[in-house]
Design a protein around this motif. Structure first.
Motif, PDB file in Angstrom:
ATOM      1  N   ALA A 126      77.384  57.975 -17.614  1.00 37.95           N
ATOM      2  CA  ALA A 126      76.584  57.002 -16.875  1.00 37.95           C
ATOM      3  C   ALA A 126      77.455  56.071 -16.043  1.00 37.95           C
ATOM      4  O   ALA A 126      78.621  55.834 -16.362  1.00 37.95           O
ATOM      5  N   GLY A 127      76.862  55.524 -14.970  1.00 42.21           N
ATOM      6  CA  GLY A 127      77.528  54.520 -14.159  1.00 42.21           C
ATOM      7  C   GLY A 127      78.700  55.056 -13.369  1.00 42.21           C
ATOM      8  O   GLY A 127      79.794  54.487 -13.415  1.00 42.21           O
ATOM      9  N   VAL A 128      78.490  56.143 -12.624  1.00 41.03           N
ATOM     10  CA  VAL A 128      79.604  56.774 -11.917  1.00 41.03           C
ATOM     11  C   VAL A 128      79.238  57.096 -10.475  1.00 41.03           C
ATOM     12  O   VAL A 128      78.071  57.139 -10.092  1.00 41.03           O
ATOM     13  N   LYS A 129      80.258  57.309  -9.681  1.00 47.05           N
ATOM     14  CA  LYS A 129      80.126  57.915  -8.360  1.00 47.05           C
ATOM     15  C   LYS A 129      80.012  59.413  -8.582  1.00 47.05           C
ATOM     16  O   LYS A 129      80.897  60.027  -9.185  1.00 47.05           O
ATOM     17  N   MET A 130      78.944  60.009  -8.113  1.00 46.07           N
ATOM     18  CA  MET A 130      78.721  61.425  -8.368  1.00 46.07           C
ATOM     19  C   MET A 130      79.798  62.285  -7.709  1.00 46.07           C
ATOM     20  O   MET A 130      80.223  62.003  -6.585  1.00 46.07           O
ATOM     21  N   PRO A 131      80.269  63.326  -8.405  1.00 40.02           N
ATOM     22  CA  PRO A 131      81.368  64.150  -7.879  1.00 40.02           C
ATOM     23  C   PRO A 131      80.971  64.968  -6.661  1.00 40.02           C
ATOM     24  O   PRO A 131      79.794  65.087  -6.315  1.00 40.02           O
ATOM     25  N   GLU A 132      81.976  65.533  -6.043  1.00 38.79           N
ATOM     26  CA  GLU A 132      81.802  66.358  -4.856  1.00 38.79           C
ATOM     27  C   GLU A 132      80.964  67.594  -5.175  1.00 38.79           C
ATOM     28  O   GLU A 132      80.978  68.088  -6.301  1.00 38.79           O
ATOM     29  N   THR A 133      80.247  68.105  -4.173  1.00 38.76           N
ATOM     30  CA  THR A 133      79.344  69.237  -4.399  1.00 38.76           C
ATOM     31  C   THR A 133      79.606  70.391  -3.445  1.00 38.76           C
ATOM     32  O   THR A 133      78.695  70.888  -2.798  1.00 38.76           O
ATOM     33  N   LYS A 134      80.864  70.838  -3.330  1.00 42.77           N
ATOM     34  CA  LYS A 134      81.142  71.983  -2.460  1.00 42.77           C
ATOM     35  C   LYS A 134      80.419  73.229  -2.967  1.00 42.77           C
ATOM     36  O   LYS A 134      79.982  74.064  -2.184  1.00 42.77           O
ATOM     37  N   VAL A 193      84.328  55.320 -11.969  1.00 43.21           N
ATOM     38  CA  VAL A 193      83.406  54.540 -12.796  1.00 43.21           C
ATOM     39  C   VAL A 193      82.978  53.284 -12.058  1.00 43.21           C
ATOM     40  O   VAL A 193      83.801  52.585 -11.465  1.00 43.21           O
ATOM     41  N   PHE A 194      81.669  53.014 -12.083  1.00 38.43           N
ATOM     42  CA  PHE A 194      81.107  51.766 -11.565  1.00 38.43           C
ATOM     43  C   PHE A 194      80.202  51.184 -12.638  1.00 38.43           C
ATOM     44  O   PHE A 194      79.220  51.820 -13.033  1.00 38.43           O
ATOM     45  N   ALA A 195      80.527  49.992 -13.100  1.00 37.55           N
ATOM     46  CA  ALA A 195      79.719  49.381 -14.154  1.00 37.55           C
ATOM     47  C   ALA A 195      78.293  49.133 -13.703  1.00 37.55           C
ATOM     48  O   ALA A 195      77.342  49.195 -14.483  1.00 37.55           O
ATOM     49  N   GLU A 196      78.109  48.854 -12.384  1.00 46.47           N
ATOM     50  CA  GLU A 196      76.787  48.481 -11.890  1.00 46.47           C
ATOM     51  C   GLU A 196      75.948  49.668 -11.447  1.00 46.47           C
ATOM     52  O   GLU A 196      74.793  49.503 -11.060  1.00 46.47           O
TER      53      GLU A 196
END
Length: 682
Positions: free
Chosen positions: A347-355, A405-408
């Motif tokens: 939870a609380g993340v920047k979603m990974p790349e989707t190549k 990771v992003f807490a918000e």
């Protein structure tokens, strides 16, 4: 040739010259000369000729009309400057804007998809230069507009994205320098692969990505929230994909700029200070560097060091990792085995790349999970849209790249794990917690250990004596088991092998692998054999490549299959090779295959069909999942390796050496993904 400028002068003298105080529109009987401008109706923007910085070249551009600091937001002839002040802009009867130099040559022009009857060019209050039919105020009917051809700046109302009908990209490219508006090396654009994602590139190398759109914002820019200055929207339909901003107070001046240093920055004009204020920038810290922590790693700016591996993963190159070189990323501690896998929420993340990805707007999260679980090469899943409890489905295949990771952040993704890893720790930060715990334990053990040194010395003699007796017993038992396991397998002593290979002559050399050299030998009874002489220092197998026609490839595959059939079914003992790979298939002069290198082979007697081992041996990329995960080997283990080998022979690519521009999967994963994609299409 001296009469040409005179003729041009006479020609343009017959037309109406536009003055700076004139209007916001020109028609086919008017022109703009260096020194003239047209001004939007509200006076916000001007179009005319300018020289940037210390340059003496002249360019046609648009800038803010009410700001004392000339700020150019669009350039027409950025790649073809004028070297004097004799340039002229006019609109043709066909509705095409043309920029002429002193000789009358066209150095820049717009284009149009259809003919015009009474074309005009107008500079709108938005800063958009539009070519349209006279009296038609519908932008969708325009023949051409500058907003569809951004330079380094996006103004409110402009699109950053792509038309799915025409294929036109609406992207930004930095100036080369403050004195040169030609295309620089930094580009901000919609990623050309997977689910929508904005990327900043330096040349062909990605430097930054925004993270996928999660319904509220780009997941890598959590600071993008409702605010009193601008509104924003993201449109993704069958016609177009784009991000767009619009001002709440239209009297403000606002711009988004791609700068030469790689930053994507927003500026607002402050009337009191008569200067531009840097409102926000996309690249905020070190964790915004693209893929800083490598594949399957994540970045947390609040930690030191900032990089760690996702739960269930470990550094691929521990030595480099300890020296803060995280580029090689992380690999799974326990390989997936498909049927027994589960998922862990992150939870609380920047979603990974989707190549390598697939998405559906209609699936719910449970359907998304089941779809991912059915496909062995699916590594993660999440909702497309996090609003109203979440909706849609997004699947990842292969490595997960550029997570932070992003807490918000509210975004949750579910990462596929081997069953044995599901109960270890909690979330992405578990590895950092466990490392801290390890350091505490190490310190405690070190301090406590000193107290027991004396006791250890006293007990040493007694332990050594009993350990020696126990070791002798274990070796005897092991030798008995080994003799039983190798029952009826032929044995050769070194002198016989040396004689058969002419003392391992270079003339008898067949090839060289990672653990030694293979020689051709002839026994006393005339039988030909292949002998591998192990080297003291293991080295990587030399890469070879060759092309064969399809009949020869088929004969090789057929020959290997016949050899496996003999080992598994027709020999006196059932033999499991356990290291079937391309490097262990020898070809004679007629390209007949011979299975070689039985150093890892095991035999079964009687009705035995499978066995377990605590030490998994073999070559990564050919090992079957049940053997890699649980040490369980059988004839199925060789069949799996044979399948990988057939795939390599048919495709002409090595499983682990395979690379694809759209993803990071190996050859086996690529084949599975292709099968999955084909199934979805059907």
């Amino acid at each position: 040739m001296g009469y040409i400028p005179v003729l041009l002068f006479c020609f343009f003298s017959m037309l109406n010259r536009v003055t700076a105080t004139a209007i916001d529109i020109i028609n086919t009987t008017q022109f703009i000369r260096d020194g003239d401008t047209i001004v939007s109706a509200d006076g916000t923007y001007e179009l005319g000729f300018f020289s940037p910085g210390n340059s003496k070249n002249r360019y046609l551009g648009i800038w803010y009309g009410k700001i004392p600091v000339q700020t150019v937001v669009w350039v027409a002839n950025r790649e073809t400057p004028l070297n004097d002040s004799l340039g002229v802009l006019k609109i043709t009867n066909k509705g095409i804007l043309i920029l002429l130099d002193r000789s009358g040559s066209v150095i820049w022009s717009s284009n149009t998809a259809r003919p015009a009857r009474n074309p005009t060019a107008q500079l709108l209050e938005s800063g958009n230069l539009v070519v349209k039919e006279e009296g038609d105020h519908n932008l969708e009917n325009s023949l051409w507009q500058s907003f569809e051809h951004p330079t380094d700046t996006i103004l409110p109302g402009m699109k950053l994205g792509r038309s799915r009908i025409t294929g036109m990209d609406w992207s930004m490219t930095s100036w080369k320098s403050e004195d040169d508006p030609s295309r620089g090396t930094i580009t901000c654009k919609l990623a050309p692969y997977g689910y929508p994602d904005m990327v900043v590139m330096e040349g062909s190398e990605v430097k930054y990505r925004s993270g996928l759109w999660d319904g509220l914002r780009f997941s890598g820019v959590p600071s993008t929230k409702p605010n009193p200055i601008y509104k924003y929207e993201f449109v993704f339909n069958e016609k177009e994909i784009f991000y767009r901003e619009s001002l709440v107070d239209k009297s403000m001046h606002w711009r988004l700029v791609t700068r030469q240093n790689g930053d994507i920055a927003s500026f607002t004009w402050i009337e009191k200070t008569q200067s531009w204020l840097l409102y926000e920038t996309a690249n905020t810290d070190n964790c915004d560097r693209y893929a800083l922590c490598g594949a399957n790693g994540f970045c947390d700016i609040q930690s030191s060091p900032v990089c760690d591996c996702l739960n269930g993963f470990a550094p691929k190159s521990p030595g480099d990792w300890d020296e803060t070189d995280w580029s090689n990323g992380c690999v799974r501690r326990t390989p997936l085995n498909c049927s027994g896998d589960g998922f862990r929420k992150l939870a609380g993340v920047k979603m990974p790349e989707t190549k390598s990805s697939w998405f559906s707007k209609t699936m719910n999260l449970e359907e998304c999970r089941n779809t991912c679980l059915e496909k062995c090469n699916c590594t993660a899943y999440s909702n497309l849209d996090i609003r109203n409890g979440g909706s849609g489905c997004l699947l990842w295949f292969g490595d997960l790249v550029d997570i932070r990771v992003f807490a918000e952040n509210e975004q949750e993704i579910y990462i596929r794990m081997a069953e044995s890893e599901l109960d270890i720790g909690d979330g992405a930060r578990i590895n950092k917690k466990s490392e801290t715990k390890k350091r505490i334990i190490k310190s405690t053990v070190l301090s406590t250990g000193i107290l027991f040194v004396g006791l250890a010395l006293v007990l040493y003699a007694w332990m050594k004596k009993h350990q020696k007796n126990r070791q002798m017993s274990m070796e005897k038992s092991s030798n008995n088991m080994q003799r039983k396991e190798d029952l009826e397998l032929p044995l050769f002593d070194f002198s016989n092998l040396a004689c058969a290979t002419n003392n391992f002559s270079i003339d008898n050399k067949l090839g060289e692998g990672g653990f030694g050299t293979v020689y051709k030998g002839t026994l006393a009874d005339g039988r030909e054999i292949a002998v591998k002489r192990l080297s003291k220092i293991s080295r990587q197998e030399k890469t070879r490549s060759f092309l064969l026609d399809w009949p020869k490839r088929y004969n090789i595959i057929n020959g290997i299959a016949r050899g496996l059939l003999y080992l598994h079914q027709d020999s006196r003992l059932r033999v499991i090779h356990r290291d079937l790979k391309a490097g262990n298939i020898l070809l004679d002069y007629e390209l007949n295959p011979k299975i070689s290198d039985f150093g890892l082979a095991r035999s079964f007697g009687g009705n035995e069909i499978e066995a377990n081992t605590n030490k998994v041996a073999g070559t990564y990329g050919y090992i079957s999942p049940e053997y890699a995960n649980y040490g369980l080997y059988s004839v199925k283990s060789d069949i799996f390796s044979f399948g990988v080998l057939v795939l390599e022979i048919v495709s002409g690519n090595k499983n682990r050496g395979f690379s694809h521009p759209d993803h990071h999967l190996n050859l086996l994963g690529h084949a599975n993904m292709a099968t999955f994609s084909s199934t979805l299409v059907k």
